[in-house]
Write an enzyme that holds these catalytic residues in place. Structure first.
Site, short mmCIF file in Angstrom:
data_model
loop_
_atom_site.label_atom_id
_atom_site.label_comp_id
_atom_site.label_asym_id
_atom_site.label_seq_id
_atom_site.Cartn_x
_atom_site.Cartn_y
_atom_site.Cartn_z
N ALA A 147 31.67 86.57 20.57
CA ALA A 147 32.71 87.47 20.09
C ALA A 147 32.14 88.80 19.64
CB ALA A 147 33.47 86.82 18.93
N CYS A 148 32.81 89.88 20.01
CA CYS A 148 32.35 91.22 19.69
C CYS A 148 32.27 91.46 18.18
CB CYS A 148 33.29 92.25 20.32
SG CYS A 148 33.07 93.94 19.73
#
Length: 276
Positions: A147-148
């Site tokens: 996840a960013c």
């Protein structure tokens, strides 16, 4: 003060959104359109992955489909982003633009100044993370998820120590394309449901850690910010932070033609989205 174009393209699907960003890059490299700031959203909500991510290994593709989400591989790097309750921005400008640093990290700093002023317009105390000291690198280190918003990169924005905007950049044809997500709200359960983890126990551990690293604007305010209000704030923010004049504009015929081609030949095809 230099004049730039500002475009609001509204809510579109994943293939079209990514195709338009690349179309503006190409048109700007040809000298037919000015430097551009664009704001847009996503319909349906979409999971995008970075150019170098491995789709089948890092994403639960069957759950993406079951949840009715779009899916697309970006031309930029970085990690997975759930584009849902957010404002997405893109900045397209020549690498030779006066005052634009040649290094990716320093150009992040210049563009992030616009984001910083946008948060100030919303009366929020955001700060850029330079990640220069070992202490900062440890504090904001990634937990290792796909996840960013797991952790900020250099000069990304945090509020109260948590990441509130994530950006990614590519350079092609002598042009910088930086785009990113400004979170209004965040459905962490949905994001972690569509990413792959070795076990449910690891998923839950990563999710708990993620909640300590990421935050959305409306989690920090007593009065919710709408998409429209956020776009107004960040339009003003980019003008102030980058010392530019933003003139409302529209996509040119050349850009629309390029975008249709790119959506059909690249961003709308499994060969691109699942190629790694």
């Amino acid at each position: 003060m230099t004049t730039w174009r500002c475009i609001h393209t509204g809510m579109s699907d994943s293939a079209w959104n990514m195709a338009v960003d690349e179309a503006i890059l190409i048109a700007h490299s040809e000298g037919v359109v000015p430097p551009t700031v664009r704001f847009y959203g996503w319909n349906p909500p979409t999971l995008s992955i970075g150019y170098f991510q491995r789709a089948r290994r890092e994403v639960a593709l069957e759950r993406v489909a079951a949840r009715g989400l779009g899916f697309v591989r970006r031309a930029t790097g970085g990690r997975a982003v759930l584009h849902d309750q957010e404002v997405t921005y893109s900045v397209i400008v020549s690498e030779s633009y006066p005052g634009m640093p040649t290094s990716v990290t320093e150009s992040y700093r210049v563009i992030s100044a616009g984001l910083l002023e946008g948060f100030r317009e919303l009366k929020m105390q955001a700060e850029m993370v330079p990640l220069e000291s070992e202490e900062e690198k440890v504090k904001y280190a990634s937990m290792g998820s796909a996840a960013c918003f797991d952790s900020p990169s250099n000069y990304e924005l945090v509020v109260e120590g948590r990441k509130v905007a994530g950006s990614a950049q590519t350079r092609q044809k002598g042009v910088i394309l930086q785009h990113g997500s400004i979170l209004l709200d965040l459905d962490v359960d949905l994001l972690f449901d569509v990413l792959q983890f070795p076990s449910d126990r690891v998923r839950e551990r990563m999710k708990r850690g993620f909640l300590q690293k990421a935050v959305a604007i409306n989690q920090l305010r007593p009065d919710p910010v709408t998409y429209e209000k956020a776009v107004d704030a960040f339009t003003t923010g980019f003008a102030k932070g980058m010392n530019i004049q933003l003139i409302p504009g529209e996509l040119s015929a050349r850009e629309l033609d390029l975008a249709h081609q790119l959506a059909a030949s690249r961003y709308g095809r499994e060969e691109w989205n699942l190629k790694k």
